[in-house]
Design an enzyme around this catalytic site. Structure first.
Site, PDB file in Angstrom:
ATOM      1  N   ALA A 103      -3.859 -79.691  -2.858  1.00 22.81           N
ATOM      2  CA  ALA A 103      -4.894 -79.027  -4.148  1.00 22.81           C
ATOM      3  C   ALA A 103      -6.070 -80.030  -4.172  1.00 22.81           C
ATOM      4  O   ALA A 103      -6.032 -81.300  -4.035  1.00 22.81           O
ATOM      5  CB  ALA A 103      -3.753 -79.309  -5.220  1.00 22.81           C
ATOM      6  N   PRO A 104      -6.997 -79.575  -4.622  1.00 23.12           N
ATOM      7  CA  PRO A 104      -8.243 -80.312  -5.197  1.00 23.12           C
ATOM      8  C   PRO A 104      -8.036 -81.538  -5.900  1.00 23.12           C
ATOM      9  O   PRO A 104      -8.835 -82.713  -5.684  1.00 23.12           O
ATOM     10  CB  PRO A 104      -9.311 -79.173  -5.604  1.00 23.12           C
ATOM     11  CG  PRO A 104      -8.366 -78.120  -6.109  1.00 23.12           C
ATOM     12  CD  PRO A 104      -7.152 -77.966  -5.223  1.00 23.12           C
ATOM     13  N   ARG A 105      -7.016 -81.687  -6.755  1.00 17.83           N
ATOM     14  CA  ARG A 105      -6.776 -82.902  -7.535  1.00 17.83           C
ATOM     15  C   ARG A 105      -6.372 -83.918  -6.780  1.00 17.83           C
ATOM     16  O   ARG A 105      -6.280 -84.982  -7.281  1.00 17.83           O
ATOM     17  CB  ARG A 105      -5.904 -82.712  -8.770  1.00 17.83           C
ATOM     18  CG  ARG A 105      -4.488 -82.216  -8.191  1.00 17.83           C
ATOM     19  CD  ARG A 105      -3.793 -81.699  -9.413  1.00 17.83           C
ATOM     20  NE  ARG A 105      -2.400 -81.255  -9.364  1.00 17.83           N
ATOM     21  CZ  ARG A 105      -2.070 -80.046  -8.796  1.00 17.83           C
ATOM     22  NH1 ARG A 105      -3.074 -79.136  -8.747  1.00 17.83           N
ATOM     23  NH2 ARG A 105      -0.932 -79.622  -8.583  1.00 17.83           N
ATOM     24  N   TYR A 106      -5.987 -83.739  -5.458  1.00 15.75           N
ATOM     25  CA  TYR A 106      -5.197 -84.732  -4.594  1.00 15.75           C
ATOM     26  C   TYR A 106      -6.103 -85.341  -3.445  1.00 15.75           C
ATOM     27  O   TYR A 106      -5.755 -86.441  -3.029  1.00 15.75           O
ATOM     28  CB  TYR A 106      -3.841 -84.160  -4.019  1.00 15.75           C
ATOM     29  CG  TYR A 106      -2.836 -83.873  -4.932  1.00 15.75           C
ATOM     30  CD1 TYR A 106      -2.149 -84.789  -5.975  1.00 15.75           C
ATOM     31  CD2 TYR A 106      -2.241 -82.378  -4.814  1.00 15.75           C
ATOM     32  CE1 TYR A 106      -1.334 -84.404  -6.959  1.00 15.75           C
ATOM     33  CE2 TYR A 106      -0.990 -82.114  -5.928  1.00 15.75           C
ATOM     34  CZ  TYR A 106      -1.018 -83.219  -6.720  1.00 15.75           C
ATOM     35  OH  TYR A 106       0.052 -82.767  -7.458  1.00 15.75           O
ATOM     36  N   ILE A 107      -7.064 -84.646  -3.107  1.00 18.71           N
ATOM     37  CA  ILE A 107      -7.934 -85.076  -2.051  1.00 18.71           C
ATOM     38  C   ILE A 107      -9.321 -85.543  -2.602  1.00 18.71           C
ATOM     39  O   ILE A 107      -9.765 -85.130  -3.682  1.00 18.71           O
ATOM     40  CB  ILE A 107      -8.095 -83.860  -1.023  1.00 18.71           C
ATOM     41  CG1 ILE A 107      -8.608 -82.788  -1.773  1.00 18.71           C
ATOM     42  CG2 ILE A 107      -6.821 -83.756  -0.563  1.00 18.71           C
ATOM     43  CD1 ILE A 107      -8.673 -81.545  -0.649  1.00 18.71           C
TER      44      ILE A 107
END
Length: 650
Positions: A103-107
């Site tokens: 998910a974009p919040r993790y990368i």
């Protein structure tokens, strides 16, 4: 209605134009689609050298791209996986297994420094327009110094057109551009991050097709290991295609195991009695281990979709590169000349104490005039006339700086500026050499993995699917139901077929047709003939057709071969309106005509041999057997051959 139609046509044209130019087809100038351009523009604008959450970047891109966060996130991940513009941190998915990114919040991601070397963002060179809400500006297209459309590749489907541009090795693209600048010949072929093998015989400079194959380790005669994927495949899709081929009996394997992670490793274990050399061709024929990829190098050029070749793209970018470098040098020279002018003004202003002349002035106009008049004796030393802006610059110099003004430092700065101007003038006279040295510098900034070719070019002899397919599927005919095909449950087996065979069948009425191997096709009762419809088989089959004319009751015999046909079309052996009594494929047989009994008639039946009649063309009329009305015929019975059915018509 006319108004609605005109409104629809107008809106459709606008929509089609929008999809073609602003969504699906890349721009040749920078090789990017709008969403990619907006992502890079955002990263350049917010670049501070540190990693940023992808979710944060996506949110900022939405100020330029009004299509939601999902499309931006997907495009960013795909662009990052190209490993040219964006450094990535975290799970950005796996191109081998098709595993999705986190998910974009993790990368996190950040801009690579080489991006600013490749893309010119100077607003004096790159055109900018207002964003969709007019709150900011965005580039129309970056002035790219490399043909990114060939390096990155692109796929897109627009209204009435599509593009499929294959990616190329960046080192080979740079080398091609160098050769183009030197006036030498060059040629480009695709290179894919997944490796594999390709045949570029029919590449046609980006407008043809390639054949791509998986790379296999066949050193073990009982096991095949796939180590590189063909373009367009993942380990999951490849395993699925292999499993399907195993289920259909095309490949005899006991297990398919996928150990792919950072590298491809798909292990296929074969059945007892089956060896690697017997299976390789079947893998290429029946699975995604071999694929044909069609190319279409369609780009937006001068605001219009244009089909180009790789050579034309390189030539366009070689010209674009020299144009960008020339404009950069000219702008730098303009800035240096302006800087030199100001340094000269400062030196004269301080050295000749022109600032003393403004002490007695009471008005702003008087001050400006006094300064300009003070420079008149030194006009020959000035680069251009003194303007009001120049005077304002001089008047802003603090008194402390004037009193501590360093003349030696000024002279050193002026010398450095003049040296650089001389260097720029030299570069402008040798733009091609400068462009080549720029390309050399870009290549030195790339890492070894980016330069290394991953896909091996080779000659591939395409496997003919028919040649490796065994005839092991039973073709059945059920006379009771009248169905013919491989999916018919009852009836009798005629012969073994493959899904690629063409089957000729003759109905009771004398109508014949040719079709692909049917699953379940209704042909009616009393099928007169069924066999293969390839040229070799048909050349050996001589049809003997016995038919009767309804008006006269005369019987005719025609012997012919079928030499040409159109698939799934009905043909009639006899002329129109005739009644077909019998169809046979034996070289010779005996048939008896039983005549209609009439007064004073002595002979009521006669026997004839089919071999006594000459062979004719399929469209020719048959030979009349006897000038008597025929009640029925009797054909010498014989055991049907394998794959052929004969019925007596009495």
């Amino acid at each position: 209605m006319a108004y609605v139609k005109n409104l629809f046509d107008q809106n459709f044209i606008q929509y089609a134009s929008y999809v073609i130019r602003d969504r699906a087809i890349p721009e040749i100038t920078d090789g990017l689609k709008p969403v990619q351009r907006r992502i890079i523009h955002t990263l350049i604008k917010t670049d501070d050298g540190r990693f940023t959450k992808v979710a944060n970047v996506v949110g900022k891109v939405m100020a330029y791209h009004p299509h939601g966060d999902a499309s931006i996130y997907t495009a960013l991940v795909n662009l990052a996986n190209k490993e040219l513009f964006i450094d990535k941190q975290g799970n950005f998915g796996n191109m081998y297994t098709s595993d999705e990114a986190s998910a974009p919040r993790y990368i996190e991601c950040r801009l690579r420094p080489v991006t600013k070397d490749i893309l010119n963002t100077n607003p004096r060179i790159t055109s900018y327009v207002d964003t969709y809400d007019s709150r900011d500006v965005e580039p129309v297209a970056f002035q790219a110094k490399l043909p990114l459309v060939l390096i990155l590749g692109a796929e897109g489907i627009a209204v009435g057109m599509s593009t499929n541009i294959l990616s190329h090795n960046i080192h080979e693209v740079i080398e091609a551009e160098r050769k183009c600048l030197r006036g030498e010949k060059f040629q480009l072929y695709p290179d894919f991050p997944t490796g594999g093998l390709i045949d570029v015989t029919d590449y046609q400079d980006g407008l043809g097709k390639i054949i791509t194959r998986a790379k296999m380790d066949t050193s073990d005669e009982k096991k095949i290991v796939i180590t590189e994927l063909p373009y367009g495949s993942t380990s999951d899709s490849l395993c699925d295609s292999i499993e399907k081929a195993v289920r259909n009996g095309k490949i005899k394997a006991t297990s398919i195991q996928d150990f792919t992670s950072d590298s491809v490793n798909i292990e296929i274990k074969l059945q007892r009695g089956v060896y690697t050399k017997d299976v390789v061709d079947s893998l290429y024929a029946f699975t995604d281990c071999e694929q044909t990829i069609y190319c279409n190098l369609l780009v937006i050029k001068d605001n219009m979709p244009v089909q180009m070749t790789c050579t034309q793209v390189i030539e366009h970018h070689a010209k674009q590169l020299t144009g960008i470098l020339k404009r950069e040098l000219e702008l730098e020279k303009e800035d240096l000349m302006e800087k030199l002018h100001l340094r000269t003004l400062e030196r004269i202003f301080v050295e000749e104490r022109i600032y003393k002349k403004i002490e007695q002035q009471k008005t702003e106009e008087g001050v400006i005039k006094a300064v300009k008049d003070g420079f008149k004796p030194f006009k020959a030393e000035l680069i251009r006339d003194v303007t009001d802006e120049d005077v304002d610059h001089l008047l802003r110099i603090p008194i402390r700086r004037i009193s501590l003004y360093d003349m030696n430092k000024n002279k050193q700065e002026v010398k450095a500026i003049n040296d650089r101007i001389k260097e720029i003038n030299k570069l402008l006279k040798h733009l091609v050499d400068y462009a080549i040295s720029y390309l050399d510098g870009i290549e030195k900034k790339l890492n070894a993995d980016q330069i290394k070719r991953r896909t091996k070019i080779t000659n591939i002899n395409t496997v003919d699917v028919k040649s490796v397919t065994k005839r092991d599927v039973a073709l059945k005919y059920d006379e009771k139901s009248g169905y013919l095909g491989t999916a018919v449950s009852g009836g009798m087996e005629l012969f073994k077929v493959t899904p690629f065979d063409k089957i000729l069948y003759v109905r009771k009425s004398g109508i014949f047709s040719v079709s692909e191997t049917p699953d379940k096709l209704f042909v009616g009762p009393q099928l007169r003939f069924c066999g293969f419809a390839d040229k070799e088989s048909l050349s050996k089959v001589l049809f003997t057709v016995i038919y009767r004319e309804p008006e006269t009751q005369y019987v005719y015999v025609k012997r012919c071969k079928i030499q040409a046909f159109i698939m799934n079309r009905d043909y009639f052996f006899a002329p129109e309106g005739m009644e077909v009594l019998h169809v046979d494929t034996r070289k010779t047989f005996t048939f008896q005509l039983n005549y209609v009994k009439k007064p004073k008639m002595k002979v009521f039946s006669e026997k004839f041999k089919s071999g006594d009649f000459e062979e004719k063309s399929l469209k020719a009329k048959g030979v009349r057997v006897a000038a008597k009305e025929v009640q029925n015929i009797e054909v010498q019975s014989d055991k049907p051959k394998n794959g052929e059915l004969f019925e007596e018509n009495k």
